[in-house]
Design a protein around this motif. Sequence first.
Motif, PDB file in Angstrom:
ATOM      1  N   ARG A 317      16.085 -54.223  41.854  1.00  0.00           N
ATOM      2  CA  ARG A 317      16.277 -53.878  40.444  1.00  0.00           C
ATOM      3  C   ARG A 317      16.087 -55.091  39.545  1.00  0.00           C
ATOM      4  N   ARG A 318      16.604 -56.226  39.998  1.00  0.00           N
ATOM      5  CA  ARG A 318      16.465 -57.438  39.196  1.00  0.00           C
ATOM      6  C   ARG A 318      15.005 -57.888  39.105  1.00  0.00           C
ATOM      7  N   GLU A 319      14.282 -57.717  40.225  1.00  0.00           N
ATOM      8  CA  GLU A 319      12.875 -58.090  40.253  1.00  0.00           C
ATOM      9  C   GLU A 319      12.067 -57.218  39.300  1.00  0.00           C
ATOM     10  N   LYS A 320      12.386 -55.907  39.279  1.00  0.00           N
ATOM     11  CA  LYS A 320      11.707 -55.004  38.345  1.00  0.00           C
ATOM     12  C   LYS A 320      11.988 -55.409  36.906  1.00  0.00           C
ATOM     13  N   LYS A 321      13.232 -55.790  36.636  1.00  0.00           N
ATOM     14  CA  LYS A 321      13.580 -56.223  35.282  1.00  0.00           C
ATOM     15  C   LYS A 321      12.811 -57.494  34.926  1.00  0.00           C
ATOM     16  N   TYR A 322      12.653 -58.379  35.915  1.00  0.00           N
ATOM     17  CA  TYR A 322      11.905 -59.616  35.688  1.00  0.00           C
ATOM     18  C   TYR A 322      10.458 -59.310  35.327  1.00  0.00           C
ATOM     19  N   TYR A 323       9.849 -58.398  36.119  1.00  0.00           N
ATOM     20  CA  TYR A 323       8.481 -57.985  35.806  1.00  0.00           C
ATOM     21  C   TYR A 323       8.415 -57.361  34.421  1.00  0.00           C
ATOM     22  N   LYS A 324       9.404 -56.535  34.098  1.00  0.00           N
ATOM     23  CA  LYS A 324       9.433 -55.857  32.799  1.00  0.00           C
ATOM     24  C   LYS A 324       9.524 -56.870  31.664  1.00  0.00           C
ATOM     25  N   ASN A 325      10.358 -57.899  31.829  1.00  0.00           N
ATOM     26  CA  ASN A 325      10.483 -58.923  30.800  1.00  0.00           C
ATOM     27  C   ASN A 325       9.185 -59.712  30.630  1.00  0.00           C
ATOM     28  N   ILE A 326       8.478 -59.912  31.748  1.00  0.00           N
ATOM     29  CA  ILE A 326       7.202 -60.637  31.663  1.00  0.00           C
ATOM     30  C   ILE A 326       6.201 -59.855  30.830  1.00  0.00           C
ATOM     31  N   ILE A 327       6.032 -58.547  31.145  1.00  0.00           N
ATOM     32  CA  ILE A 327       5.027 -57.785  30.387  1.00  0.00           C
ATOM     33  C   ILE A 327       5.490 -57.545  28.954  1.00  0.00           C
ATOM     34  N   ASP A 328       6.825 -57.498  28.731  1.00  0.00           N
ATOM     35  CA  ASP A 328       7.315 -57.338  27.360  1.00  0.00           C
ATOM     36  C   ASP A 328       7.090 -58.590  26.524  1.00  0.00           C
ATOM     37  N   SER A 329       6.971 -59.749  27.175  1.00  0.00           N
ATOM     38  CA  SER A 329       6.766 -60.994  26.432  1.00  0.00           C
ATOM     39  C   SER A 329       5.317 -61.162  25.989  1.00  0.00           C
ATOM     40  N   SER A 330       4.424 -60.310  26.504  1.00  0.00           N
ATOM     41  CA  SER A 330       3.006 -60.409  26.132  1.00  0.00           C
ATOM     42  C   SER A 330       2.790 -59.910  24.713  1.00  0.00           C
ATOM     43  N   THR A 331       1.857 -60.541  23.996  1.00  0.00           N
ATOM     44  CA  THR A 331       1.497 -60.080  22.647  1.00  0.00           C
ATOM     45  C   THR A 331       0.456 -58.972  22.698  1.00  0.00           C
ATOM     46  N   ASN A 332      -0.050 -58.666  23.903  1.00  0.00           N
ATOM     47  CA  ASN A 332      -1.025 -57.600  24.082  1.00  0.00           C
ATOM     48  C   ASN A 332      -0.344 -56.346  24.630  1.00  0.00           C
ATOM     49  N   ILE A 333      -1.030 -55.206  24.528  1.00  0.00           N
ATOM     50  CA  ILE A 333      -0.537 -53.996  25.170  1.00  0.00           C
ATOM     51  C   ILE A 333      -0.739 -54.155  26.677  1.00  0.00           C
ATOM     52  N   VAL A 334       0.328 -53.916  27.444  1.00  0.00           N
ATOM     53  CA  VAL A 334       0.238 -53.919  28.904  1.00  0.00           C
ATOM     54  C   VAL A 334       0.685 -52.550  29.399  1.00  0.00           C
ATOM     55  N   VAL A 335      -0.187 -51.891  30.172  1.00  0.00           N
ATOM     56  CA  VAL A 335       0.091 -50.557  30.700  1.00  0.00           C
ATOM     57  C   VAL A 335      -0.048 -50.605  32.217  1.00  0.00           C
ATOM     58  N   ILE A 336       0.956 -50.042  32.919  1.00  0.00           N
ATOM     59  CA  ILE A 336       0.858 -49.876  34.359  1.00  0.00           C
ATOM     60  C   ILE A 336       0.408 -48.443  34.604  1.00  0.00           C
ATOM     61  N   ASN A 337      -0.707 -48.312  35.296  1.00  0.00           N
ATOM     62  CA  ASN A 337      -1.368 -47.014  35.424  1.00  0.00           C
ATOM     63  C   ASN A 337      -1.756 -46.759  36.869  1.00  0.00           C
ATOM     64  N   ASP A 338      -1.755 -45.477  37.289  1.00  0.00           N
ATOM     65  CA  ASP A 338      -2.528 -45.120  38.469  1.00  0.00           C
ATOM     66  C   ASP A 338      -3.816 -44.492  37.946  1.00  0.00           C
ATOM     67  N   LYS A 339      -4.542 -43.763  38.780  1.00  0.00           N
ATOM     68  CA  LYS A 339      -5.826 -43.244  38.328  1.00  0.00           C
ATOM     69  C   LYS A 339      -5.684 -42.158  37.242  1.00  0.00           C
ATOM     70  N   ASN A 340      -4.500 -41.508  37.187  1.00  0.00           N
ATOM     71  CA  ASN A 340      -4.377 -40.340  36.310  1.00  0.00           C
ATOM     72  C   ASN A 340      -3.294 -40.440  35.244  1.00  0.00           C
ATOM     73  N   THR A 341      -2.244 -41.199  35.510  1.00  0.00           N
ATOM     74  CA  THR A 341      -1.105 -41.202  34.580  1.00  0.00           C
ATOM     75  C   THR A 341      -0.629 -42.619  34.294  1.00  0.00           C
ATOM     76  N   THR A 342       0.134 -42.714  33.207  1.00  0.00           N
ATOM     77  CA  THR A 342       0.763 -43.982  32.822  1.00  0.00           C
ATOM     78  C   THR A 342       2.126 -44.080  33.488  1.00  0.00           C
ATOM     79  N   ILE A 343       2.368 -45.199  34.188  1.00  0.00           N
ATOM     80  CA  ILE A 343       3.626 -45.397  34.907  1.00  0.00           C
ATOM     81  C   ILE A 343       4.636 -46.156  34.057  1.00  0.00           C
ATOM     82  N   ASP A 344       4.164 -47.192  33.361  1.00  0.00           N
ATOM     83  CA  ASP A 344       5.056 -48.019  32.538  1.00  0.00           C
ATOM     84  C   ASP A 344       4.243 -48.676  31.436  1.00  0.00           C
ATOM     85  N   VAL A 345       4.919 -49.071  30.370  1.00  0.00           N
ATOM     86  CA  VAL A 345       4.279 -49.776  29.253  1.00  0.00           C
ATOM     87  C   VAL A 345       5.215 -50.870  28.773  1.00  0.00           C
TER      88      VAL A 345
END
Length: 604
Positions: A317-345
């Motif tokens: 859980r902490r590792e996921k939060k760490y990843y989440k904080n990293i992508i939230d710190s980006s000034t660009n849009i970051v989307v985690i996707n599989d081939k069909n749906t959006t998993i996280d933003v």
Amino acid sequence: MLKRYQLYLYQFVGFILLILITFAYNASLEEKKSNLQNSKYKLLANEMQEEVAAMILSKQKATLAMAMSLANDEKLVQDIFNKNIEEDYYKKLISDYREYTQYKNIWVHIIDKDLNSIYKSWSNIKHENIASMRPDLVSVSKSKKPSYGCSAGLYDLSIKAVIPLFKDDVFIGIIEVISHFNSISKQLKKFDTDSVVVLKKGYSEKLKYPFTATFINSEYYVANFDAPSEILKYLEKKGVQNYFNNSYKVEDDYLVVSHELKTLNMESLGYYIMFKNRESVSNLDLDFLMFKWFTFTIIIIMSIAIIVSSYLFYANRREKKYYKNIIDSSTNIVVINDKNTTIDVNRVFFKYFDGYKSLKEFKREYACICDFFVIEDGCVQKSMDGQHWVDYLEQNSTRHNKVKIKYHEKEYYFSVAVSLISVEENHYSVVLADITEQERYRIELEYLTVTDPLTGIKNRRYFNQRLSEEISKSKRYGDQLSIIMCDVDFFKKVNDVHGHIVGDNVLIEYSKLISSLIRDVDIFCRIGGEEFMIILPYTNKKNAEVIAEKLRIEVKNSNKILPITMSFGVTQYVDGEDAEFLYKRVDDALYKAKEAGRDKVVVC
């Protein structure tokens, strides 16, 4: 007793092993944190290099557009031809550029056909021959083609656009527009990035009149006025030459990123060095020390099985939060996707899709961000030649890919990149960087380079380009192609009697009239003075003559501004001839119409 002793021994060994595993796992987390931080620095450095490269290219094209607009100024052409430069006129022109554009320090340089400098807006030195000092100008005078890029001379490291000038197709001189790096460094300052634009030593030694008068170690010239003094001292102390590479350094309080500046001949000229404070790179505030001791406490209290499972749960859980904080710190849009749906933003996603407060709310209406992709030439779409857009981007990662997104009547352009982050789950990271302003600026520049500034129709440059394209299509598919050349009869008399303002209004109004009478597929261009061309795809000579006769009558009966007539030459493309010969034949037809008394249509 032995069995109990063995049990205690096994428990003790298990306890020791668990402690070792715990510390080993924490060490791996620390290493992962370090690797992720380094990856973020590398990604940010690449983004900064791409951003400054895009800004420099945009300014080069803007400088070229300004040079082209000056090259279309008939007064400039006449002044050079007469060798009589009215300095007040060009001072006013430069003043207008400063007032109505974002570029506040534009220089204009006028050179005659023998490469004598006859006007410099920044210097009183005139009538010197600069052929030996400016090989780039010699190259333009020989090739008769525009040139733009970075350059260093006697005064500065700057951005230059050089346009050859012609009068009646005869080369008469050169117009050079020079801009500087200050506006770029000001733009980057808005993103907490300081800039130092450095000229290499060999070029710095050739400067006679350094514009900024700023040097590092008295050897390396600094080309931007707003280079911070503390950064200059830092480079002087560290050795500025240690930053001469297309790479980045993480040292002291800075992320230092370098971008190489090259001439048109791809010679290394200098470097654009950017400094970003490391504190502004990320807002992560994870406390790994607390995490380790908290996990250790759980290990002491609970049984081995519960300890292990709980530790893995909290670590995950902490590792996921760490990843989440990293992508939230980006000034660009970051989307985690599989081939069909959006998993996280990340957080920036909702800056653009502000009608939604959460990903769950977004996914009630849309499965994927690709549902907002707009179909446009040059932009990635949901399906690229039958290939899924994610697969296409992954396989074409070295290209500069972009998408256009429309949401709530707002349109954005993004550069887009995809990378696989989980093979097992087939998850991809999609990063979208907003390039809307650059794209709109590029479209505006492209419009300026092919549009006649007086009438608003296409110019001679566009005519030459489209005529070649239509001839190629006619050769390939066998389609018929005709062209019409026309001009205003006795137009010189209009200017002499009524003045040039009235003459200009005549050209404007009759251009509007003709534009309203031709088809959307037809191409209407002003090629110079009062002369116009119409390209008629899918049209034979007979039908082209009918069109020309209709236009002649409408012009004659119009009486817009002044009653005028126009003469028309018509011809059809013959398979095998080139654009130059086709142009000559239609010009001959127009000449015969003039000889026949004007207000005529002649077919050749």
